[in-house]
Design a protein around this motif. Structure first.
Motif, short mmCIF file in Angstrom:
data_model
loop_
_atom_site.label_atom_id
_atom_site.label_comp_id
_atom_site.label_asym_id
_atom_site.label_seq_id
_atom_site.Cartn_x
_atom_site.Cartn_y
_atom_site.Cartn_z
N GLY A 99 0.83 -1.20 0.00
CA GLY A 99 0.00 0.00 0.00
C GLY A 99 0.86 1.24 0.00
N GLU A 100 0.46 2.26 -0.75
CA GLU A 100 1.31 3.45 -0.91
C GLU A 100 0.46 4.71 -1.02
N SER A 101 1.04 5.83 -0.63
CA SER A 101 0.44 7.16 -0.79
C SER A 101 1.54 8.11 -1.25
N TRP A 102 1.35 8.69 -2.44
CA TRP A 102 2.35 9.62 -2.98
C TRP A 102 1.73 10.97 -3.25
N LEU A 103 2.42 12.01 -2.83
CA LEU A 103 2.03 13.37 -3.14
C LEU A 103 2.40 13.70 -4.58
N VAL A 104 1.68 14.66 -5.16
CA VAL A 104 1.90 15.02 -6.56
C VAL A 104 2.07 16.54 -6.69
N ASP A 105 3.24 16.97 -7.20
CA ASP A 105 3.46 18.36 -7.61
C ASP A 105 3.36 18.42 -9.13
N VAL A 106 2.85 19.54 -9.64
CA VAL A 106 2.66 19.69 -11.08
C VAL A 106 3.26 21.01 -11.56
N ILE A 107 3.94 20.97 -12.71
CA ILE A 107 4.43 22.17 -13.39
C ILE A 107 3.94 22.15 -14.83
N LEU A 108 3.30 23.24 -15.27
CA LEU A 108 2.83 23.39 -16.64
C LEU A 108 3.62 24.49 -17.32
N ASP A 109 4.26 24.19 -18.43
CA ASP A 109 5.01 25.16 -19.22
C ASP A 109 4.24 25.50 -20.49
N GLY A 110 4.17 26.78 -20.82
CA GLY A 110 3.47 27.16 -22.05
C GLY A 110 3.41 28.65 -22.24
#
Length: 283
Positions: free
Chosen positions: A25-36
């Motif tokens: 079982g796992e829990s991962w945080l998510v960071d996001v970067i959008l370039d445009g």
């Protein structure tokens, strides 16, 4: 070119198969970067849409699923019309077998499941939902930094109307215990070690118990709104509940078990379900 970022946009709670550890079982945080380039509003992408559309797209990839490294030699994967089944042969010479609707078992064309190997899968999926002015999408997947005790568990909640009904999804969860209002970190560590990479079984879901090659297996299964789910796993990898395994019932169960060994003390258990959420029970 401009960049927009959102840190800890969401948390992916899931389980995956590993020859060494079994069902994890796992829990991962998510960071996001959008370039445009900037749109007519002077934005790369509206924050409201990031939190709504991007988060939903991320959650729809592997959240609350069983993730399978399909290139792993220890894994056999078979697709049927509406279902998928997977069998893992572990390094401890037992097997883990799961049968579920296809959406609940997600094959990834890699040898092992890590934040790096899943990064490209999530990024490619997100590219299909961003507007044309977004040139690239980058994500960072990582576990929460936990200083206290924590454990990895997998389970399924057949009565749940959402994705928690999937029989093999999981969490990486901190655990805090207090005796008479004082922290008991050693006790929390003992339980966390006992529940490391554990599958929480609701006894009412057990279909069969059988011996194979000297190993006792538990076969669980149930019909839920999304379809039929089934899991066969070594009994030694299980912990048994007479109730369902919601985090509220997990906290209550732990508190009651700890109370048996500490009858003259007030016991408080703070059990997390993944990141910054959970339940508290006091007996």
């Amino acid at each position: 070119m401009a960049s927009l970022f959102v840190e800890q946009l969401t948390v992916i709670d899931f389980s995956y198969l590993c020859p060494e550890r079994g069902l994890v079982g796992e829990s991962w945080l998510v960071d996001v970067i959008l370039d445009g380039s900037l749109n007519e509003q002077g934005m790369v992408f509206d924050f409201g849409n990031v939190k709504k559309d991007i988060k939903q797209a991320i959650d729809s990839t592997i959240d609350h699923t069983l993730v399978v490294p399909s290139h792993c030699d220890a894994i056999q994967l078979v697709d049927h019309d509406k279902t998928r089944e997977v069998t893992l042969s572990t390094s401890q010479d037992d097997i883990i077998h799961c049968l579920a609707p296809k959406a609940a078992i997600v094959p990834i064309p890699v040898d092992t499941i890590t934040p790096i190997t899943l990064k490209a899968v999530v990024e490619n999926h997100l590219k299909s939902v961003v507007p044309d002015n977004v040139d690239s999408v980058s994500v960072n997947l990582y576990p929460q930094a936990i200083q206290e005790a924590y454990y990895h568990y997998s389970h399924g909640l057949k009565k749940h109307h959402g994705d928690c009904q999937r029989i093999a999804h999981g969490h990486r969860s901190p655990l805090k215990i207090k005796l008479d209002g004082k922290p008991a970190p050693q006790l929390a560590q003992q339980w966390a070690k006992h529940w490391q990479d554990i599958y929480l079984v609701t006894e009412a879901d057990i279909l069969d118990q059988f011996e194979q090659n000297g190993i006792t297996y538990i076969k669980c299964g149930y019909q839920a709104p999304q379809g039929y789910f089934e899991l066969t796993i070594n009994k030694k990898r299980c912990y048994f509940f007479q109730t369902d395994t919601t985090v509220e019932l997990i906290a209550q169960h732990l508190a009651q078990e700890i109370k048996k060994e500490n009858p003259n003390q007030d016991v408080t258990v703070q059990a997390y379900e993944g990141y910054k959420k959970g339940a508290i029970a006091t007996v």
